[in-house]
Design an enzyme around this catalytic site. Structure first.
Site, PDB file in Angstrom:
ATOM      1  N   SER A  71       0.917  -1.139  -0.043  1.00 37.85           N
ATOM      2  CA  SER A  71      -0.133  -0.056  -0.099  1.00 37.85           C
ATOM      3  C   SER A  71       0.842   1.260   0.111  1.00 37.85           C
ATOM      4  O   SER A  71       2.056   1.245   0.438  1.00 37.85           O
ATOM      5  CB  SER A  71      -0.837  -0.068   1.274  1.00 37.85           C
ATOM      6  OG  SER A  71      -1.417   1.119   1.574  1.00 37.85           O
ATOM      7  N   TYR A 131      -0.433  -1.004   9.970  1.00 40.65           N
ATOM      8  CA  TYR A 131      -0.693  -1.212   8.528  1.00 40.65           C
ATOM      9  C   TYR A 131       0.529  -1.021   7.479  1.00 40.65           C
ATOM     10  O   TYR A 131       0.959  -1.700   6.881  1.00 40.65           O
ATOM     11  CB  TYR A 131      -2.118  -0.540   8.101  1.00 40.65           C
ATOM     12  CG  TYR A 131      -2.362  -0.460   6.725  1.00 40.65           C
ATOM     13  CD1 TYR A 131      -3.067  -1.908   6.223  1.00 40.65           C
ATOM     14  CD2 TYR A 131      -2.433   0.346   5.594  1.00 40.65           C
ATOM     15  CE1 TYR A 131      -3.521  -2.041   4.968  1.00 40.65           C
ATOM     16  CE2 TYR A 131      -2.791   0.102   4.375  1.00 40.65           C
ATOM     17  CZ  TYR A 131      -3.429  -0.967   4.042  1.00 40.65           C
ATOM     18  OH  TYR A 131      -3.918  -1.050   2.712  1.00 40.65           O
TER      19      TYR A 131
END
Ligand code: NAI
Length: 587
Positions: free
Chosen positions: A435, A448
């Protein structure tokens, strides 16, 4: 004698067969071509009927029954799928190899299915076709094995778009058998009686040849080389001399459904027909014969990957735990089941898996689902994901670990057994999902971001270990509207960011043609670019061999910031070599 259940995995072939244009014409005559079809019957401008392919591999089909010890008195051709990779030249030599992939039990009195898959290459080096053949042993059921996964096709309720009539002759099987299928059932009245028929029956594959001609003439007239895939189920015997009709429904561009009916009784003799046609495979990327796992495929990006993989011929394990956005809750089978149903409605093949990627056992089971359902694994997309955003100071271990367990550990749990299965086949494509939050940073996403960047490290090492087995490992950083981004993206942008925009990049990295390994690509809204870890030219602040001072580092900071002509190293050793080179100079 009982079925030989150990035959699963047994090799078929190699079978080498030379043929000339006369074999192609004999086949064409066997499946009813005549003076109206000179392009199949006259050596001048001759074209080969795509289903001729099957006539060149009868021995492979016979091997499936023999190796599995199917009771000959009950043996029938159950299903046949042909995937055409290149047009069949009018002469040459073909070599075929394959293996038995499955044996299924339909139950006592209902028979057994033995499936064999093979690839055929021409001596010119081109892959011509893949055959997936299902032999039906009517008398072999009830050994306690699993039944085959159900595959349904929804035929339109409307009248067919085309109906092609034909009238096979009384002696059609006598002509057809000269192309290689000499089985007594189609010629010997006594054998036919013993097998429960009043007289010899048509070869299912002879009727199949009639259907192939009808489909080519209707959908790709004059260009049989545009046939891409033909699949069907043989459902009822047909006696020679009985007229038939091939019914064709155009479904979408490049795809039609079809069946053959007995024109006297209306009975369907070949059912579940799918015919795909269009561009040459060299121009289209397909996943025929490939088996793929997509984790987190019940929604968002994963669903879009799974659907497109299936549309292009892959058999797909749709994995999804079906939990909440933050990974909480007991999970649900609904998301995975729904995507499996969508794939089946398209005529594709898929099975659901509800295991969590967050445990080693879950990862093992997901891979086992692919092996059990489809016999192998070629593609893995590590896509499952959750979010538990919090600023770093408030990031409790529970939220840290939950996110790492799904993204980073999850990819490890599934990739490890997947890598082992791929290594055995010496082929694999693995895609990690990172990401922009990990690559570049994002406030409130430490868990994350760490997990997502960890995946890049995992890829970097796995790409090296996979190299000699033709396992390529790449990473995508998608950007798409989904449950994970619905409260992050502005609503107008959300509408423009369909997951479908990221799919082409991801799936090219999963294709046979993918030329790269160890690369990262951003993909969203139809815009793609490569991201990499770049290393600058560097600085040797004091004379080579001397230990630099902290002050020398301070003074070199501007020079150190440079990424000019930055290098993206392929592995640690390359960076080491450059370091050693630098030490020769300096000062
Ligand atoms: P999504 O929430 O629509 O899909 C993720 C799926 O993973 C869900 O269906 C969920 O049930 C499933 N899942 C969650 N935990 C699981 C587990 N333990 N085992 C099996 N399945 C599990 O989200 P989206 O956006 O499609 O995300 C897909 C991937 O793309 C994720 O890895 C995400 O981090 C990544 N990503 C998405 C971006 C975006 O813009 N949508 C941006 C960057 C990365």
């Amino acid at each position: 004698m009982a079925l030989n259940l150990d035959a699963v995995g047994e090799k078929l072939g190699p079978l080498t067969k030379s043929y000339t244009w006369k074999d192609a014409v004999l086949y064409a005559l066997g499946v009813g071509a005549g003076s109206d079809d000179l392009h199949y019957c006259y050596e001048k401008g001759l074209k080969v009927i795509p289903s001729f392919s099957i006539a060149t591999i009868f021995d492979i089909l016979a091997q499936i029954g023999l190796k599995a010890n199917v009771n000959l008195a009950g043996v029938l051709h159950g299903e046949q799928e042909l995937i055409f990779h290149n047009p069949i030249p009018i002469e040459g030599e073909m070599t075929t190899e394959g293996r038995i992939t499955h044996i299924y039990d339909k139950g006592e009195g209902k028979g057994a299915l033995v499936i064999g898959e093979s690839d055929t290459y021409h001596a010119n080096g081109k892959k011509l076709f893949t055959s997936v053949c299902t032999v039906f042993g009517r008398l072999d059921g009830g050994f306690g094995g699993d039944n085959a996964p159900k595959r349904e096709l929804d035929f339109p309720v409307r009248e067919p778009d085309a109906v092609v009539e034909a009238h096979p002759a009384d002696n059609q099987p006598l002509l057809y058998r000269l192309s290689g299928d000499l089985f007594h059932l189609h010629v010997d009245p006594e054998f036919a009686k013993m097998a429960g028929f009043e007289k010899p029956i048509m070869h299912g594959l002879c009727t199949h040849g009639y259907a192939c001609r009808a489909l080519c003439d209707t959908l790709i007239p004059g260009a049989p080389e545009k046939a891409r895939r033909m699949a069907c189920r043989f459902s009822k015997p047909l006696y020679p001399g009985v007229p038939i009709k091939t019914l064709i429904w155009k479904e979408e561009e490049g795809r039609a459904l079809w069946r053959v009916v007995n024109a006297q009784t209306g009975d369907t003799v070949i059912d579940h027909g799918v015919f795909e046609y269009g561009e040459l495979p060299a121009h289209r990327i397909r996943f025929d014969g490939r088996v793929a796992i997509v984790t987190g495929a019940g929604a968002g990006l994963g669903r879009a990957y799974a659907l497109e993989l299936a549309r292009r011929g892959a058999r797909v394990v749709v994995n999804d735990l079906g939990g909440a956005r933050d990974g909480s809750g007991a999970g649900s089978s609904t998301p995975a089941d729904q995507v499996v149903a969508e794939i089946r409605a398209l005529g594709g093949e898929a099975v659901a898996s509800y295991d969590s990627v967050a445990t080693p056992e879950g990862g093992e089971r997901i891979v086992q689902t692919a092996l059990d359902a489809f016999g192998k694994l070629d593609i893995l997309i590590n896509n499952a994901g959750i979010l538990r955003d919090k600023s770093f100071a408030r990031m409790e271990p529970e939220n840290w670990h939950a996110v790492l367990d799904v993204h980073l550990n999850g990819a490890y749990h599934v990739s490890r057994p997947a890598f082992t299965a791929m290594r055995e086949n010496r082929y694999g494509r693995i895609l990690m999902t990172t990401s922009a939050a990990g690559l570049y940073g994002n406030f409130g996403q430490t868990n994350y971001s760490a997990a997502k960047m960890g995946l890049v490290g995992l890829m970097n090492a796995m790409k090296l270990e996979g190299e000699k087995y033709n396992i390529k490992v790449n990473t995508i950083a998608p950007l798409a509207a989904s449950r994970l981004t619905e409260d992050i993206l502005p609503p107008d942008l959300f509408a423009k960011m369909k997951p479908e925009y990221a799919v082409p990049m991801a799936l090219f990295l999963c294709s046979e043609q993918c030329p790269v390994t160890g690369n990262i690509y951003n993909a969203g809204m139809g815009f793609y670019n490569r991201a990499a870890i770049l290393t600058g030219p560097g600085v040797v602040p004091v004379k080579a061999g001397r230990i630099p001072t902290i002050e020398s580092v301070r003074d070199a900071m501007d020079a150190l910031a440079s990424l000019e002509a930055g290098k993206a190293y392929g592995q640690l050793a390359e960076q080491l070599v450059d370091t050693m080179e630098c030490l020769k100079g300096g000062g």
